[in-house]
Enzyme design. Sequence first.
Site, PDB file in Angstrom:
ATOM      1  N   CYS A  97     -32.388 -12.598  24.970  1.00 39.58           N
ATOM      2  CA  CYS A  97     -32.993 -12.024  26.168  1.00 39.58           C
ATOM      3  C   CYS A  97     -34.514 -12.005  26.028  1.00 39.58           C
ATOM      4  O   CYS A  97     -35.055 -11.937  24.923  1.00 39.58           O
ATOM      5  CB  CYS A  97     -32.462 -10.607  26.382  1.00 39.58           C
ATOM      6  N   ASP A  99     -36.363  -9.612  26.755  1.00 39.77           N
ATOM      7  CA  ASP A  99     -36.787  -8.225  26.530  1.00 39.77           C
ATOM      8  C   ASP A  99     -37.847  -8.144  25.435  1.00 39.77           C
ATOM      9  O   ASP A  99     -37.694  -8.708  24.347  1.00 39.77           O
ATOM     10  CB  ASP A  99     -35.559  -7.382  26.139  1.00 39.77           C
ATOM     11  N   ARG A 101     -38.652  -5.878  23.464  1.00 39.05           N
ATOM     12  CA  ARG A 101     -38.308  -5.123  22.251  1.00 39.05           C
ATOM     13  C   ARG A 101     -37.626  -5.984  21.192  1.00 39.05           C
ATOM     14  O   ARG A 101     -37.377  -5.504  20.079  1.00 39.05           O
ATOM     15  CB  ARG A 101     -37.383  -3.957  22.617  1.00 39.05           C
ATOM     16  N   HIS A 152     -28.315  -7.598  23.847  1.00 40.89           N
ATOM     17  CA  HIS A 152     -28.754  -6.297  23.333  1.00 40.89           C
ATOM     18  C   HIS A 152     -28.308  -5.191  24.295  1.00 40.89           C
ATOM     19  O   HIS A 152     -28.268  -5.392  25.515  1.00 40.89           O
ATOM     20  CB  HIS A 152     -30.275  -6.257  23.130  1.00 40.89           C
ATOM     21  N   CYS A 155     -29.702  -3.366  28.206  1.00 37.04           N
ATOM     22  CA  CYS A 155     -30.254  -4.580  28.818  1.00 37.04           C
ATOM     23  C   CYS A 155     -30.437  -4.354  30.313  1.00 37.04           C
ATOM     24  O   CYS A 155     -29.480  -4.041  31.034  1.00 37.04           O
ATOM     25  CB  CYS A 155     -29.310  -5.758  28.569  1.00 37.04           C
TER      26      CYS A 155
END
Length: 274
Positions: A97, A99, A101, A152, A155
């Site tokens: 992803c 993302d 993080r 994750h 999400c």
Amino acid sequence: MSQPQPAAIDKRRPSGKDAPTYAPFVAPATDEDAMGEENLDRELKQGEKSEDQEWDPELNRILKNNKEWVDHTNKHHPGFFKMMAAGQQPHYLYIGCSDARVNPGQLMGLKQDEIFVHRNVGNLCPNDLNFLSVLEYAVNFLHVPHIIVCGHYDCGAVRNSVKKQDIGLLENWIRNIRDVQRLHAGELNEITCTEVKHRRLVELNVIEQCINIFKTSAVQRHRVTTAGDPNRKYPFSTPRIHALVFDPADGILKKLDINWEEEVSRYQHIYDLC
């Protein structure tokens, strides 16, 4: 239609070494021109100063960090950049992803040159040219032995996929996760806790994306070729496909327990190409 004839050469004009050299014409500068250039100079400098004040502090921080990283790397790992310049031979294709993080190398404790990375919203493996190009290159040119699909928990793409809303263009992408929800509606409808249901949908999404990879011609062809090769490099057909999930709350990476032989054999009669 007749072709245009080349212009006749004027033999009276000297050519070659006898040809005179002409200086380009430059109009004489006037006071007005000089003032115009000064004003333009001043405006450009003011614009640069204004832009620097607005944007460059952040960019300067990045460039400064880069210089410090290069100096540190050269000091503690001499030869690193020479190795990087020699080309790439990654061991894994990582599909994850977007993302912020999630840092794939840090997450798995691997070096940069060990991972070929593709990231998108929701770690999807759809039939779009971007993903398929990455997959084709990784499998048939880099010959990666392993493909990792990593989702994750928490999400945003998965959370938005269960909401009744139209989020514009992104909806066309998120619909891939809605399809996962439809395929596994029986299991998901049995889960009463919203957060538990979210976490399970994250896992099911990863599994379905792995199955999407199994469906592709690039992967099927390569697995069949390596399975029948007595001189193959690995004791298994490649690429192998792995389903992982990361929890940002504790940093733990989890391998999903899936019987791939059972999963693939269930749909082989539909998706087998080789």
